[in-house]
Design an enzyme around this catalytic site. Structure first.
Site, PDB file in Angstrom:
ATOM      1  N   ASP A  32      47.747 -27.184  25.879  1.00  0.00           N
ATOM      2  CA  ASP A  32      48.070 -25.216  26.050  1.00  0.00           C
ATOM      3  C   ASP A  32      47.137 -25.041  27.403  1.00  0.00           C
ATOM      4  OD1 ASP A  32      48.445 -23.250  23.860  1.00  0.00           O
ATOM      5  OD2 ASP A  32      47.455 -22.732  25.624  1.00  0.00           O
ATOM      6  N   GLN A  95      54.580 -14.895  18.219  1.00  0.00           N
ATOM      7  CA  GLN A  95      55.335 -15.566  18.934  1.00  0.00           C
ATOM      8  C   GLN A  95      55.311 -15.099  20.669  1.00  0.00           C
ATOM      9  OE1 GLN A  95      59.156 -17.232  17.929  1.00  0.00           O
ATOM     10  NE2 GLN A  95      58.481 -18.955  19.516  1.00  0.00           N
ATOM     11  N   HIS A 101      57.530 -24.253  19.667  1.00  0.00           N
ATOM     12  CA  HIS A 101      56.457 -25.221  20.048  1.00  0.00           C
ATOM     13  C   HIS A 101      55.130 -24.513  18.102  1.00  0.00           C
ATOM     14  CE1 HIS A 101      55.720 -21.131  21.391  1.00  0.00           C
ATOM     15  NE2 HIS A 101      54.323 -21.352  21.187  1.00  0.00           N
ATOM     16  N   HIS A 103      51.911 -25.588  17.562  1.00  0.00           N
ATOM     17  CA  HIS A 103      49.731 -25.567  17.505  1.00  0.00           C
ATOM     18  C   HIS A 103      48.941 -26.487  16.733  1.00  0.00           C
ATOM     19  CE1 HIS A 103      50.283 -22.048  20.220  1.00  0.00           C
ATOM     20  NE2 HIS A 103      51.257 -21.337  19.512  1.00  0.00           N
TER      21      HIS A 103
HETATM   22  P1  5GP Z   1      52.766 -18.956  20.906  1.00  0.00           P
HETATM   23  O1  5GP Z   1      52.058 -17.833  20.413  1.00  0.00           O
HETATM   24  O2  5GP Z   1      54.224 -18.531  21.415  1.00  0.00           O
HETATM   25  O3  5GP Z   1      52.606 -19.388  19.304  1.00  0.00           O
HETATM   26  O4  5GP Z   1      52.090 -19.671  22.031  1.00  0.00           O
HETATM   27  C1  5GP Z   1      52.951 -19.267  23.243  1.00  0.00           C
HETATM   28  C2  5GP Z   1      50.935 -20.858  23.810  1.00  0.00           C
HETATM   29  O5  5GP Z   1      51.707 -21.240  24.799  1.00  0.00           O
HETATM   30  C3  5GP Z   1      50.007 -19.875  23.693  1.00  0.00           C
HETATM   31  O6  5GP Z   1      49.068 -20.387  23.101  1.00  0.00           O
HETATM   32  C4  5GP Z   1      50.193 -19.718  25.417  1.00  0.00           C
HETATM   33  O7  5GP Z   1      48.593 -20.085  26.115  1.00  0.00           O
HETATM   34  C5  5GP Z   1      50.648 -21.123  26.331  1.00  0.00           C
HETATM   35  N1  5GP Z   1      51.307 -21.284  27.649  1.00  0.00           N
HETATM   36  C6  5GP Z   1      52.102 -20.133  27.891  1.00  0.00           C
HETATM   37  N2  5GP Z   1      52.655 -20.732  29.181  1.00  0.00           N
HETATM   38  C7  5GP Z   1      52.335 -22.265  29.328  1.00  0.00           C
HETATM   39  C8  5GP Z   1      52.596 -22.856  30.675  1.00  0.00           C
HETATM   40  O8  5GP Z   1      53.018 -22.396  31.187  1.00  0.00           O
HETATM   41  N3  5GP Z   1      51.951 -24.363  29.753  1.00  0.00           N
HETATM   42  C9  5GP Z   1      51.381 -24.334  29.418  1.00  0.00           C
HETATM   43  N4  5GP Z   1      50.752 -25.531  29.093  1.00  0.00           N
HETATM   44  N5  5GP Z   1      51.351 -23.693  28.242  1.00  0.00           N
HETATM   45  C10 5GP Z   1      51.834 -21.991  27.687  1.00  0.00           C
END
Ligand code: 5GP
Ligand code: ZN
Length: 138
Positions: A32, A95, A101, A103
């Site tokens: 991440d 999200q 995805h 985590h």
């Molecule tokens: P969500 O909030 O959708 O469950 O998690 C999205 C996750 O994706 C976040 O922890 C954020 O830091 C990560 N993330 C967002 N954009 C990118 C990216 O361009 N590259 C990587 N490696 N992680 C990303």
């Protein structure tokens, strides 16, 4: 299926670079970019699913199988004391990237990561009725 303008479609296919740990025909395992803790990993599907509601059972099975292997690898390298498996579906659930995805967040004693809710009270009969109501869709 790939979705235009989806950053995780581009990352999972390798069109945008990422710190990739591992890759299979179905998944890309990356770090991440803004981790909750050092060693915070995301498992991305290569196929675009917005969320869990769209994902097929076969992919989900492979995903969790891979997650067990990756979790152990994270533990080996980071020496974490525990690990959260977290997966958000929908804005209201936190999200922010609408491409499925998972985590994997390594946890350390006294880290300041907070994953918390206020427990609600339940009534046994209502719980039984709710369990039955949900079951009819399975
Ligand atoms: P969500 O909030 O959708 O469950 O998690 C999205 C996750 O994706 C976040 O922890 C954020 O830091 C990560 N993330 C967002 N954009 C990118 C990216 O361009 N590259 C990587 N490696 N992680 C990303
Ligand atoms: Zn996508």
């Amino acid at each position: 299926m790939v979705k235009d303008d989806c950053i995780f479609c581009k990352i999972s296919k390798g069109d945008i670079p990422s710190a990739t740990i591992y890759e299979t025909a179905d998944f890309r395992v990356i770090l991440d970019v803004a981790p909750a803790n050092k060693g915070h990993v995301l498992i991305l599907t290569k196929e675009h699913f917005d969320n869990i509601f769209q994902m097929d059972a076969e992919t989900a099975g492979k995903l969790f199988s891979l997650a067990t292997v990756v979790a152990r690898a994270i533990k080996e390298e980071t020496g974490c004391d525990g690990l959260n498996v977290l997966q958000n579906n929908g804005e209201v659930a936190g999200q922010t990237v609408h491409h499925f995805h998972l985590h994997l967040i390594p946890r350390f004693k006294d880290d300041e990561v907070v994953i918390k809710w206020e427990p609600k009270e339940t009534v046994a009969e209502e719980q039984q009725a709710l369990a039955k109501a949900i079951k009819k869709y399975i």
